[in-house]
Design an enzyme around this catalytic site. Structure first.
Site, PDB file in Angstrom:
ATOM      1  N   THR A 392       1.413  -1.692  -0.043  1.00  0.00           N
ATOM      2  CA  THR A 392      -0.055   0.483  -0.318  1.00  0.00           C
ATOM      3  C   THR A 392       1.006   1.468  -0.172  1.00  0.00           C
ATOM      4  O   THR A 392       1.864   0.344   0.099  1.00  0.00           O
ATOM      5  CB  THR A 392      -0.796   0.076   1.168  1.00  0.00           C
ATOM      6  N   ASN A 412      -3.111  -4.349  -2.323  1.00  0.00           N
ATOM      7  CA  ASN A 412      -3.631  -5.229  -1.309  1.00  0.00           C
ATOM      8  C   ASN A 412      -1.997  -5.420  -0.761  1.00  0.00           C
ATOM      9  O   ASN A 412      -0.997  -4.568  -0.884  1.00  0.00           O
ATOM     10  CB  ASN A 412      -4.491  -5.979  -1.054  1.00  0.00           C
ATOM     11  N   GLU A 431      -7.640  -7.205  -3.669  1.00  0.00           N
ATOM     12  CA  GLU A 431      -7.959  -6.787  -1.925  1.00  0.00           C
ATOM     13  C   GLU A 431      -9.656  -7.469  -2.134  1.00  0.00           C
ATOM     14  O   GLU A 431     -10.449  -6.990  -0.453  1.00  0.00           O
ATOM     15  CB  GLU A 431      -8.997  -4.926  -2.268  1.00  0.00           C
ATOM     16  N   ASP A 434      -9.527  -8.148   2.082  1.00  0.00           N
ATOM     17  CA  ASP A 434      -9.537  -7.618   2.878  1.00  0.00           C
ATOM     18  C   ASP A 434     -11.630  -7.956   3.001  1.00  0.00           C
ATOM     19  O   ASP A 434     -11.677  -6.744   4.121  1.00  0.00           O
ATOM     20  CB  ASP A 434      -9.942  -6.048   1.753  1.00  0.00           C
ATOM     21  N   SER A 463     -11.202  -1.696   4.957  1.00  0.00           N
ATOM     22  CA  SER A 463     -10.433  -1.603   4.559  1.00  0.00           C
ATOM     23  C   SER A 463      -9.684  -0.885   6.699  1.00  0.00           C
ATOM     24  O   SER A 463     -10.420  -1.007   6.762  1.00  0.00           O
ATOM     25  CB  SER A 463      -9.910  -0.442   3.309  1.00  0.00           C
ATOM     26  N   GLY A 484      -0.614  -2.540   5.432  1.00  0.00           N
ATOM     27  CA  GLY A 484      -2.080  -3.442   5.718  1.00  0.00           C
ATOM     28  C   GLY A 484      -3.026  -2.765   8.143  1.00  0.00           C
ATOM     29  O   GLY A 484      -3.145  -2.069   7.865  1.00  0.00           O
TER      30      GLY A 484
END
Ligand code: GLY
Length: 581
Positions: A392, A412, A431, A434, A463, A484
């Site tokens: 990220t 991600n 993603e 997530d 997120s 993260g």
């Protein structure tokens, strides 16, 4: 550089267990009874203009591209387009056109503040069982590697939206530096090589990804020049046609065909139907500091404000280091527990934001914290679970008109899904991981979730990205970081240091520690706790685990209105740059 261990505002511990819970309780009570314990300082120079513009990002070329756009007459929002696009080219491990993110904006002319939600969306064919086998068990890596792991990207739409609604310059101008660099190429750095090694097997499985990011199927040698002509063409399509250049026409066709041929679920409707959403930021107040931060579908803002609300009830700076650390860890534990239980995409689930952001609710959580003992996470009603690092990216911008951008963008895991649809050069996100793939099963970050974050068609995964503004009336901070699940606690530690008068260099350099409810451990960077602190925390019942390597890559700006000064800092853990001009 100041570290937590040498902070002059934190009295030293006097040895193993040499602090007293009783004295601490009295100090807490006296402080709570003191008048003006939470009084706000006077506001200064609210109508002043910054004496300089500042940009802090994860790569010197991105910082430079942003400043060039400011000098060409663009505002902070045009600069954000240039920086975000350049990061997509020069830091493909962390973000890109195949990903999404959150852009927190402050427009100086009218004080308008908004969060642009350019988070990825699950494809319309997605469903709750898509990563489970016939026995209902989660299929390893199915939500992490390859086309099936990719949600519909939001970054291209957000770049176009930012330029059209908030910027002054055409996309052809703000995307030009990224297009040039994608075509001409740049030598990759040590960070890239390390992460390419980490994601090697997954990258090899996508021939189009391997052709761009590897060298004849292997991790490149140092000095390898990364050239991305296909990505340059896609950026040109966006520059010429705005969002349609990506979500419709030949680029969209190639994306969908490539994903479907590799087992993914995308359709043309998924791309055509993607929309950026403007959301009201989450707001809070901590001892006179106004917090403006990310709204759901990020959990970051709510968790950050919950933790600060809990901690507002303690005289943190007057406490011995282990007591202070203990209370911060207990606040982290409770906010992450609530994250797992309550949070998801607000367009799909009722998020009890009012409750979670209420100081009264935080007071209840605070009352359950024992000053003399860690609360085992198993005793907090919640969910069961398990850990990892992350990529990220984050950048912060302040222009001379006082416009601000804090943007955290992601694909991600490093190199996202490690999958590129042939002919596009677009590295897709993973993603989908997530989401809570299965209630109680940890994702790549060990984060667990429940029904609110279950997979559904068109839904945005929860997120942790936490772009944030802090404003105590005299000083304004713009900050955020990748990392993260640890993003939120990194921003928390920086916010606490802001409140104590720290500088951007200090926030980005702080030694970090983290607790996320489950697993029930305190992960910490080497040097975050000295031997006495570590011993005292262990006596309290905390399980400490030193991380093998430092984490995070915070980018921060401070505009000190009272002193008419702007400063910025880029995390010493990364290869970024912070420049004021
Ligand atoms: N993909 C990391 C996050 O959104 O929290």
């Amino acid at each position: 550089m100041k570290t937590r261990a040498v902070s002059p505002s934190r009295p030293r511990d006097d040895g193993q267990g040499g602090w007293r819970a009783g004295a601490t309780l009295i100090a807490i009570l006296l402080w709570l009874l003191s008048p003006g314990a939470q009084g706000a300082p006077a506001r200064a120079g609210e109508d002043a203009l910054p004496p300089a513009a500042a940009i802090a990002s994860a790569h010197p070329l991105a910082t430079r591209a942003g400043h060039d756009i400011l000098q060409a007459g663009g505002n902070a929002f045009d600069a954000a387009v240039a920086v975000g696009a350049m990061l997509a080219v020069v830091e493909p491990t962390g973000s890109g056109l195949g990903g999404g993110g959150f852009w927190l904006l402050h427009r100086a002319s009218d004080g308008h503040e908004i969060m642009l939600d350019g988070r990825e969306r699950a494809p319309l064919a997605a469903h709750a069982e898509m990563y489970l086998d016939a026995d209902g068990a989660a299929i390893p890596a199915a939500s992490i590697d390859g086309a099936l792991a990719a949600a519909i990207p939001g970054t291209p739409a957000a770049l176009a939206y930012l330029a059209e609604r908030y910027g002054r310059l055409p996309l052809t101008r703000s995307l030009a530096p990224a297009i040039r660099t994608a075509r001409e190429g740049l030598p990759v750095d040590a960070h890239y090589l390390r992460l390419a090694r980490f994601r090697l097997e997954a990258l090899r499985r996508s021939p189009a990804a391997a052709a761009v990011f590897l060298d004849r199927g292997d991790v490149p040698a140092e000095g390898f020049v990364l050239r991305q002509p296909d990505l340059a063409r896609v950026l040109e399509a966006i520059a010429g046609q705005g969002r349609a250049g990506f979500y419709e026409g030949p680029v969209a066709r190639d994306l969908v065909e490539g994903v479907r041929a590799a087992g993914g679920l995308w359709s043309p409707e998924d791309l055509a139907g993607y929309r950026v959403v403007e959301r009201e930021p989450v707001r809070g107040e901590y001892r006179g500091t106004r917090i403006t931060t990310a709204a759901p579908p990020s959990s970051g803002g709510i968790a950050l404000v919950t933790m600060l609300n809990i901690l507002a009830g303690y005289p943190l700076d007057g406490l011995a280091a282990p007591v202070r650390d203990h209370l911060v860890i207990e606040a982290m534990r409770r906010a992450y527990r609530d994250r797992a239980v309550y949070l998801g995409d607000p367009d799909f689930v009722e998020v009890p934001a009012g409750m979670l952001l209420s100081p009264d609710y935080a007071a209840g959580l605070r009352n359950a914290i024992r000053p003399d003992r860690a609360t085992p996470s198993a005793l907090l009603p919640g969910i069961e679970a398990d850990p990892a690092g992350a990529d990220t990216t984050h950048f912060s911008i302040l222009d001379r008109a006082g416009n601000r951008v804090a943007a955290t963008l992601s694909i991600n895991l490093p190199f996202g899904a490690a999958f590129v649809p042939p002919g596009t050069g677009v590295l897709l996100n993973d993603e989908m991981d997530d989401f809570s793939v299965k209630p109680g099963v940890g994702n790549a970050y060990g984060l667990i979730g429940a029904q609110p974050n279950a997979i559904a068609a068109g839904k945005r995964p929860l997120s942790s990205m936490t772009p944030t503004f802090l404003d105590d009336g005299r000083r304004v901070a713009i900050l955020g970081t990748p990392g993260g699940s640890r993003i939120i606690t990194m921003v928390l530690l920086a916010a606490l240091d802001f409140q104590r008068g720290g500088s951007p260099e200090e926030w980005v350099g702080l030694k970090r520690y983290h607790h996320q409810y489950l697993p029930d451990v305190v992960g910490y960077e080497p040097g975050a706790f000295d031997a006495d602190e570590a011993a005292a925390l262990t006596v309290l019942g905390h399980r400490l685990e030193e991380r093998a390597r430092p984490y995070g890559n915070m980018q921060a700006i401070l505009w000190d209105r009272a002193r008419d000064r702007v400063s910025a800092a880029s995390d010493p853990r990364g290869g970024g740059s912070a420049e004021t001009r």
